[in-house]
Design a protein around this motif. Structure first.
Motif, short mmCIF file in Angstrom:
data_model
loop_
_atom_site.label_atom_id
_atom_site.label_comp_id
_atom_site.label_asym_id
_atom_site.label_seq_id
_atom_site.Cartn_x
_atom_site.Cartn_y
_atom_site.Cartn_z
N SER A 10 0.82 -1.21 0.00
CA SER A 10 0.00 0.00 0.00
C SER A 10 0.86 1.26 0.00
N ASN A 11 0.34 2.32 -0.65
CA ASN A 11 0.97 3.64 -0.68
C ASN A 11 2.32 3.65 -1.38
N THR A 12 2.49 2.73 -2.32
CA THR A 12 3.67 2.73 -3.18
C THR A 12 3.20 2.64 -4.62
N SER A 13 4.14 2.78 -5.55
CA SER A 13 3.78 2.73 -6.96
C SER A 13 4.90 2.11 -7.77
N ARG A 14 4.55 1.66 -8.96
CA ARG A 14 5.50 1.16 -9.94
C ARG A 14 5.15 1.80 -11.28
N ASN A 15 6.15 1.99 -12.14
CA ASN A 15 5.94 2.69 -13.40
C ASN A 15 6.27 1.79 -14.59
N HIS A 16 5.60 2.07 -15.70
CA HIS A 16 5.94 1.41 -16.96
C HIS A 16 5.74 2.40 -18.09
N THR A 17 6.70 2.42 -19.03
CA THR A 17 6.61 3.26 -20.22
C THR A 17 6.22 2.38 -21.41
N PHE A 18 5.15 2.76 -22.08
CA PHE A 18 4.61 1.98 -23.19
C PHE A 18 5.17 2.51 -24.51
N THR A 19 5.86 1.64 -25.23
CA THR A 19 6.48 2.04 -26.49
C THR A 19 5.83 1.39 -27.71
N LYS A 20 5.05 0.34 -27.49
CA LYS A 20 4.46 -0.41 -28.60
C LYS A 20 3.00 -0.02 -28.78
N PRO A 21 2.60 0.44 -29.99
CA PRO A 21 1.18 0.73 -30.23
C PRO A 21 0.33 -0.53 -30.08
N GLY A 22 -0.89 -0.36 -29.59
CA GLY A 22 -1.80 -1.48 -29.45
C GLY A 22 -2.62 -1.37 -28.19
N PHE A 23 -3.35 -2.45 -27.90
CA PHE A 23 -4.25 -2.50 -26.75
C PHE A 23 -3.61 -3.39 -25.69
N HIS A 24 -3.22 -2.80 -24.58
CA HIS A 24 -2.50 -3.49 -23.52
C HIS A 24 -3.46 -3.77 -22.37
N VAL A 25 -3.73 -5.03 -22.10
CA VAL A 25 -4.58 -5.37 -20.97
C VAL A 25 -3.71 -5.39 -19.71
N ILE A 26 -4.21 -4.79 -18.64
CA ILE A 26 -3.49 -4.68 -17.38
C ILE A 26 -4.23 -5.51 -16.33
N LEU A 27 -3.50 -6.41 -15.65
CA LEU A 27 -4.10 -7.33 -14.70
C LEU A 27 -3.32 -7.34 -13.39
N CYS A 28 -3.90 -8.03 -12.40
CA CYS A 28 -3.26 -8.18 -11.09
C CYS A 28 -3.21 -9.68 -10.76
N HIS A 29 -2.02 -10.20 -10.51
CA HIS A 29 -1.88 -11.61 -10.15
C HIS A 29 -2.60 -11.94 -8.85
N VAL A 30 -2.66 -10.97 -7.94
CA VAL A 30 -3.26 -11.22 -6.64
C VAL A 30 -4.78 -11.22 -6.71
N HIS A 31 -5.33 -10.39 -7.59
CA HIS A 31 -6.78 -10.24 -7.72
C HIS A 31 -7.17 -10.36 -9.19
N PRO A 32 -7.46 -11.56 -9.67
CA PRO A 32 -7.71 -11.77 -11.10
C PRO A 32 -8.96 -11.08 -11.63
N GLU A 33 -9.81 -10.59 -10.75
CA GLU A 33 -11.01 -9.87 -11.21
C GLU A 33 -10.70 -8.44 -11.63
#
Length: 209
Positions: free
Chosen positions: A112-135
């Motif tokens: 909690s209260n932390t963050s991680r970053n990612h820079t997207f370089t590839k055009p397209g539709f990127h689905v974002i998920l969570c391993h801990v909470h698959p919903e």
């Protein structure tokens, strides 16, 4: 097929921000499904004329993990977009994308209260998920044009400062096939568009006078 009531559509269009004095023409309007406003719909314009590749984006945005949801669930930008994935829940979360059409990455699990970053370089539709909470899921849509928008909770959108010309209008919504059609944008812009995703043929149903 059920159509939106004219009065309801008019009220939605009246909520659109007024054009800024001196601003180049753009497009705005509302997206409907079965007569109801559709939120989280991505729209972007690609010019039919040959144009130079736009410079990479240095934009940043935030997707928060809050109440076991990604908020907002859809963001759009150009290659080079950096997304800060916050964790505002009092539990562990993870952020990853399985790849496919988009980029595969895994930012790991973090508290909690932390963050991680990612820079997207590839055009397209990127689905974002969570391993801990698959919903949990979100989408980062990366396009190679500066002319894009995402509809709000009222189904409204605006793409400002669009030069006049002929464009490919691309429309995407989670769970639906992408839609494409030609749109001519005059110098004054194309205002008050009504896009009906329930329509099997042409998307643009009406325009305001």
């Amino acid at each position: 097929m059920k159509r939106a009531r004219p009065g309801a559509v008019l009220m939605l269009l009246l909520l659109l921000p007024a054009p800024i004095l001196g601003q180049e023409g753009g497009i705005d309007g509302v997206v409907l499904i079965a007569g109801h406003p559709a939120d989280g719909v991505v729209l972007y314009l690609e010019s039919e004329s040959a144009a130079a590749e736009p410079t990479p984006s240095v934009d940043t945005t935030v997707i928060d993990q809050s109440r076991l949801r990604f908020l907002p669930p859809v963001v759009v930008g150009r290659p080079g977009l950096t997304v800060h994935f916050l964790n505002s829940d009092p539990i562990l979360h993870n952020v990853f994308s399985p790849g496919g059409e988009g980029e595969a990455f895994d930012l790991g699990t973090y508290p909690s209260n932390t963050s991680r970053n990612h820079t997207f370089t590839k055009p397209g539709f990127h689905v974002i998920l969570c391993h801990v909470h698959p919903e949990m899921f979100a989408y980062v849509v990366v396009v190679t044009t500066p002319y894009y928008a995402v509809t709000d909770t009222g189904g409204l959108f605006r793409i400002p400062d669009v030069p006049p010309g002929t464009y490919h209008l691309n429309v995407w919504r989670r769970g639906s096939e992408p839609r494409h059609e030609t749109l001519v944008v005059p110098a004054a812009g194309a205002r008050g568009l009504v896009l009906n995703l329930s329509r099997p043929g042409r998307l643009v149903e009406t325009t305001s006078p």
